[in-house]
Write a protein that holds these residues in place. Structure first.
Motif, short mmCIF file in Angstrom:
data_model
loop_
_atom_site.label_atom_id
_atom_site.label_comp_id
_atom_site.label_asym_id
_atom_site.label_seq_id
_atom_site.Cartn_x
_atom_site.Cartn_y
_atom_site.Cartn_z
N PHE A 1 64.53 62.85 50.34
CA PHE A 1 63.20 63.11 49.85
C PHE A 1 62.22 62.35 50.65
N PHE B 1 51.84 73.13 57.59
CA PHE B 1 52.36 73.11 56.23
C PHE B 1 53.51 72.12 56.11
N PHE B 2 54.47 72.21 57.03
CA PHE B 2 55.62 71.31 56.95
C PHE B 2 55.25 69.88 57.32
N TYR C 1 54.85 59.33 49.13
CA TYR C 1 55.38 59.12 47.78
C TYR C 1 56.48 58.06 47.78
N LYS D 1 52.62 77.25 59.86
CA LYS D 1 53.88 76.71 59.36
C LYS D 1 54.06 75.26 59.79
N ILE E 1 52.37 68.46 56.54
CA ILE E 1 51.77 67.95 55.30
C ILE E 1 52.85 67.66 54.26
N LEU E 2 53.85 68.53 54.16
CA LEU E 2 54.94 68.33 53.21
C LEU E 2 55.71 67.04 53.52
N VAL E 3 56.01 66.81 54.78
CA VAL E 3 56.73 65.60 55.18
C VAL E 3 55.86 64.36 54.95
N THR E 4 54.59 64.46 55.27
CA THR E 4 53.69 63.32 55.08
C THR E 4 53.55 62.95 53.61
N LEU E 5 53.41 63.94 52.76
CA LEU E 5 53.30 63.67 51.32
C LEU E 5 54.60 63.07 50.76
N SER E 6 55.73 63.57 51.22
CA SER E 6 57.01 63.02 50.78
C SER E 6 57.14 61.57 51.21
#
Length: 87
Positions: free
Chosen positions: A87, A57-58, A68, A54, A60-65
């Motif tokens: 975002f 996962f989070f 972007y 977890k 990676i989610l924060v890094t991708l956001s």
């Protein structure tokens, strides 16, 4: 896991329950009574592997956001709406 132990035997459940009962004596809110907390005991403990999965996962989610939004900023676009919604 051994019966009667929480988080691989580091904390005895009865000690945790007693401490929670001691903390609950001074609460007069009817929503936070003993019956409410008794309904939510006995759930599965989270494993170390699940915690690591977890976390990554989070992360990676924060890094991708962030990537972007920084790409939008570098291109000169307005990023204020993304900042407002988080975002």
């Amino acid at each position: 896991m051994a019966s009667g132990y929480f988080i691989q035997g580091l904390y005895n459940v009865s000690k945790v329950s007693r401490k929670r009962d001691e903390n609950m004596r001074g609460i007069s809110n009817p929503v936070l009574n003993h019956k409410v907390f008794a309904q939510h005991t006995g759930g599965q403990a989270m494993t170390i592997t699940g915690t690591i999965n977890k976390t990554f996962f989070f992360l990676i989610l924060v890094t991708l956001s962030a990537f972007y939004v920084w790409q939008l900023y570098a291109a000169g676009e307005n990023i204020q709406p993304y900042m407002v919604i988080g975002f």
